[in-house]
Scaffold this motif. Structure first.
Motif, PDB file in Angstrom:
ATOM      1  N   ALA A  53       0.850  -1.191   0.000  1.00  0.00           N
ATOM      2  CA  ALA A  53       0.000   0.000   0.000  1.00  0.00           C
ATOM      3  C   ALA A  53       0.882   1.236   0.000  1.00  0.00           C
ATOM      4  CB  ALA A  53      -0.914   0.011   1.227  1.00  0.00           C
ATOM      5  N   VAL A  54       0.399   2.286  -0.656  1.00  0.00           N
ATOM      6  CA  VAL A  54       1.106   3.565  -0.692  1.00  0.00           C
ATOM      7  C   VAL A  54       0.090   4.667  -0.417  1.00  0.00           C
ATOM      8  CG1 VAL A  54       2.456   5.180  -2.092  1.00  0.00           C
ATOM      9  CG2 VAL A  54       2.688   2.726  -2.467  1.00  0.00           C
ATOM     10  N   ASN A  55       0.403   5.539   0.529  1.00  0.00           N
ATOM     11  CA  ASN A  55      -0.426   6.710   0.787  1.00  0.00           C
ATOM     12  C   ASN A  55       0.484   7.931   0.693  1.00  0.00           C
ATOM     13  OD1 ASN A  55      -1.912   8.839   1.874  1.00  0.00           O
ATOM     14  ND2 ASN A  55      -3.085   7.481   3.198  1.00  0.00           N
ATOM     15  N   ALA A  56       0.573   8.484  -0.513  1.00  0.00           N
ATOM     16  CA  ALA A  56       1.474   9.609  -0.757  1.00  0.00           C
ATOM     17  C   ALA A  56       1.061  10.837   0.059  1.00  0.00           C
ATOM     18  CB  ALA A  56       1.510   9.941  -2.243  1.00  0.00           C
ATOM     19  N   ALA A  57      -0.234  11.041   0.270  1.00  0.00           N
ATOM     20  CA  ALA A  57      -0.713  12.211   1.009  1.00  0.00           C
ATOM     21  C   ALA A  57      -0.209  12.202   2.459  1.00  0.00           C
ATOM     22  CB  ALA A  57      -2.239  12.267   0.977  1.00  0.00           C
ATOM     23  N   SER A  58      -0.203  11.028   3.086  1.00  0.00           N
ATOM     24  CA  SER A  58       0.270  10.952   4.472  1.00  0.00           C
ATOM     25  C   SER A  58       1.716  10.483   4.568  1.00  0.00           C
ATOM     26  CB  SER A  58      -0.634  10.032   5.298  1.00  0.00           C
ATOM     27  OG  SER A  58      -0.520   8.703   4.840  1.00  0.00           O
ATOM     28  N   ARG A  59       2.363  10.257   3.398  1.00  0.00           N
ATOM     29  CA  ARG A  59       3.761   9.821   3.325  1.00  0.00           C
ATOM     30  C   ARG A  59       3.971   8.533   4.120  1.00  0.00           C
ATOM     31  NH1 ARG A  59       6.378  12.090   0.039  1.00  0.00           N
ATOM     32  NH2 ARG A  59       8.368  11.346   0.793  1.00  0.00           N
ATOM     33  N   ARG A  60       3.104   7.539   3.867  1.00  0.00           N
ATOM     34  CA  ARG A  60       3.186   6.233   4.519  1.00  0.00           C
ATOM     35  C   ARG A  60       3.154   5.152   3.445  1.00  0.00           C
ATOM     36  NH1 ARG A  60       4.134   6.259   9.517  1.00  0.00           N
ATOM     37  NH2 ARG A  60       3.452   4.135   9.824  1.00  0.00           N
ATOM     38  N   ILE A  61       3.846   4.058   3.733  1.00  0.00           N
ATOM     39  CA  ILE A  61       3.909   2.937   2.804  1.00  0.00           C
ATOM     40  C   ILE A  61       3.881   1.645   3.626  1.00  0.00           C
ATOM     41  CG2 ILE A  61       6.432   2.985   2.737  1.00  0.00           C
ATOM     42  CD1 ILE A  61       6.287   2.263  -0.235  1.00  0.00           C
ATOM     43  N   ASN A  62       3.206   0.621   3.115  1.00  0.00           N
ATOM     44  CA  ASN A  62       3.182  -0.684   3.768  1.00  0.00           C
ATOM     45  C   ASN A  62       4.005  -1.624   2.897  1.00  0.00           C
ATOM     46  OD1 ASN A  62       1.940  -3.588   3.952  1.00  0.00           O
ATOM     47  ND2 ASN A  62       1.477  -2.572   5.892  1.00  0.00           N
ATOM     48  N   VAL A  63       4.966  -2.307   3.524  1.00  0.00           N
ATOM     49  CA  VAL A  63       5.926  -3.134   2.796  1.00  0.00           C
ATOM     50  C   VAL A  63       6.099  -4.482   3.493  1.00  0.00           C
ATOM     51  CG1 VAL A  63       8.319  -3.281   1.968  1.00  0.00           C
ATOM     52  CG2 VAL A  63       7.198  -1.064   2.107  1.00  0.00           C
ATOM     53  N   THR A  64       6.127  -5.554   2.706  1.00  0.00           N
ATOM     54  CA  THR A  64       6.571  -6.860   3.198  1.00  0.00           C
ATOM     55  C   THR A  64       8.053  -6.933   2.860  1.00  0.00           C
ATOM     56  OG1 THR A  64       4.410  -7.857   2.822  1.00  0.00           O
ATOM     57  CG2 THR A  64       6.287  -9.355   2.994  1.00  0.00           C
ATOM     58  N   HIS A  65       8.904  -6.922   3.895  1.00  0.00           N
ATOM     59  CA  HIS A  65      10.341  -6.791   3.659  1.00  0.00           C
ATOM     60  C   HIS A  65      11.132  -7.942   4.260  1.00  0.00           C
ATOM     61  CE1 HIS A  65      11.408  -5.587   7.785  1.00  0.00           C
ATOM     62  NE2 HIS A  65      10.313  -4.834   7.782  1.00  0.00           N
ATOM     63  N   GLY A  66      12.359  -8.043   3.809  1.00  0.00           N
ATOM     64  CA  GLY A  66      13.298  -9.025   4.336  1.00  0.00           C
ATOM     65  C   GLY A  66      13.878  -8.549   5.655  1.00  0.00           C
ATOM     66  N   PRO A  67      14.722  -9.367   6.278  1.00  0.00           N
ATOM     67  CA  PRO A  67      15.328  -8.987   7.548  1.00  0.00           C
ATOM     68  C   PRO A  67      16.205  -7.749   7.400  1.00  0.00           C
ATOM     69  CG  PRO A  67      16.012 -11.209   6.871  1.00  0.00           C
ATOM     70  CD  PRO A  67      15.158 -10.663   5.789  1.00  0.00           C
ATOM     71  N   ILE A  68      16.241  -6.959   8.459  1.00  0.00           N
ATOM     72  CA  ILE A  68      17.150  -5.812   8.531  1.00  0.00           C
ATOM     73  C   ILE A  68      18.063  -6.102   9.710  1.00  0.00           C
ATOM     74  CG2 ILE A  68      17.377  -3.308   8.724  1.00  0.00           C
ATOM     75  CD1 ILE A  68      14.511  -3.088   7.640  1.00  0.00           C
ATOM     76  N   GLN A  69      19.174  -6.773   9.410  1.00  0.00           N
ATOM     77  CA  GLN A  69      20.051  -7.291  10.451  1.00  0.00           C
ATOM     78  C   GLN A  69      20.635  -6.208  11.340  1.00  0.00           C
ATOM     79  OE1 GLN A  69      22.782  -9.919   8.453  1.00  0.00           O
ATOM     80  NE2 GLN A  69      21.184 -11.412   8.023  1.00  0.00           N
ATOM     81  N   ALA A  70      20.963  -5.052  10.780  1.00  0.00           N
ATOM     82  CA  ALA A  70      21.555  -3.974  11.578  1.00  0.00           C
ATOM     83  C   ALA A  70      20.602  -3.485  12.664  1.00  0.00           C
ATOM     84  CB  ALA A  70      21.951  -2.811  10.666  1.00  0.00           C
ATOM     85  N   LEU A  71      19.302  -3.672  12.453  1.00  0.00           N
ATOM     86  CA  LEU A  71      18.309  -3.252  13.439  1.00  0.00           C
ATOM     87  C   LEU A  71      17.785  -4.433  14.256  1.00  0.00           C
ATOM     88  CD1 LEU A  71      16.264  -0.753  11.230  1.00  0.00           C
ATOM     89  CD2 LEU A  71      18.098  -0.235  12.860  1.00  0.00           C
ATOM     90  N   GLY A  72      18.200  -5.650  13.892  1.00  0.00           N
ATOM     91  CA  GLY A  72      17.716  -6.836  14.586  1.00  0.00           C
ATOM     92  C   GLY A  72      16.276  -7.183  14.253  1.00  0.00           C
ATOM     93  N   TRP A  73      15.811  -6.744  13.092  1.00  0.00           N
ATOM     94  CA  TRP A  73      14.432  -6.992  12.678  1.00  0.00           C
ATOM     95  C   TRP A  73      14.360  -8.218  11.777  1.00  0.00           C
ATOM     96  CZ3 TRP A  73      12.386  -1.586  10.789  1.00  0.00           C
ATOM     97  CH2 TRP A  73      12.344  -0.698  11.868  1.00  0.00           C
ATOM     98  N   PRO A  74      13.401  -9.093  12.007  1.00  0.00           N
ATOM     99  CA  PRO A  74      13.170 -10.212  11.097  1.00  0.00           C
ATOM    100  C   PRO A  74      12.381  -9.732   9.873  1.00  0.00           C
ATOM    101  CG  PRO A  74      11.523 -10.258  12.815  1.00  0.00           C
ATOM    102  CD  PRO A  74      12.480  -9.119  13.147  1.00  0.00           C
ATOM    103  N   ALA A  75      12.220 -10.608   8.909  1.00  0.00           N
ATOM    104  CA  ALA A  75      11.340 -10.307   7.779  1.00  0.00           C
ATOM    105  C   ALA A  75       9.925 -10.143   8.322  1.00  0.00           C
ATOM    106  CB  ALA A  75      11.397 -11.445   6.764  1.00  0.00           C
ATOM    107  N   MET A  76       9.202  -9.149   7.817  1.00  0.00           N
ATOM    108  CA  MET A  76       7.838  -8.894   8.283  1.00  0.00           C
ATOM    109  C   MET A  76       7.119  -7.949   7.341  1.00  0.00           C
ATOM    110  SD  MET A  76       8.499  -6.277  11.470  1.00  0.00           S
ATOM    111  CE  MET A  76      10.123  -6.822  11.972  1.00  0.00           C
ATOM    112  N   THR A  77       5.856  -7.731   7.613  1.00  0.00           N
ATOM    113  CA  THR A  77       5.062  -6.735   6.913  1.00  0.00           C
ATOM    114  C   THR A  77       4.796  -5.605   7.890  1.00  0.00           C
ATOM    115  OG1 THR A  77       4.015  -8.378   5.495  1.00  0.00           O
ATOM    116  CG2 THR A  77       2.850  -6.290   5.765  1.00  0.00           C
TER     117      THR A  77
END
Length: 118
Positions: A53-77
């Motif tokens: 999802a993209v909401n340009a007016a509120s500058r928000r985006i919903n993403v299903t992403h891979g892990p972000i190891q530097a932040l300790g985050w697993p893959a998630m939406t």
């Protein structure tokens, strides 16, 4: 029913400071339409993901992403705020993007760079 579940999940997430500051909505169920982890490459503070999802007016985006190891985050939406310097005009639902994550002036995680992946 859906709102009650969403409210309960969000209330639970607020208990965890790192999760609350990122304003995350997690979905680890890859069978539910998420991208397989093998298709996503992690970067130092970024990753790739599929735009839901993209909401340009509120500058928000919903993403299903891979892990972000530097932040300790697993893959998630999750939902992200997007830095003012990022152009959301070319971003469409279903696009694969490569992006990095940083913090805004309030310390909230946001997408600070983004490009369409080929």
């Amino acid at each position: 029913m859906h709102r009650k579940i969403l409210t309960a999940v969000l209330a639970t997430l607020l208990v965890l400071p790192a999760v609350a500051s990122a304003q995350m909505t997690m979905n680890h169920d890859r069978a539910g339409g998420g991208m397989p982890m093998g298709t996503m490459a992690a970067a130092a503070n970024g990753t790739t993901g599929k735009v839901n999802a993209v909401n340009a007016a509120s500058r928000r985006i919903n993403v299903t992403h891979g892990p972000i190891q530097a932040l300790g985050w697993p893959a998630m939406t999750m939902d992200f705020g997007v830095a003012p310097s990022v152009d959301l005009v070319p971003v469409k639902i279903g696009d694969t993007i490569a992006f990095t994550v940083g913090k805004d002036a309030k310390g909230v995680y946001q997408i600070d760079s983004l490009k369409l992946a080929k």
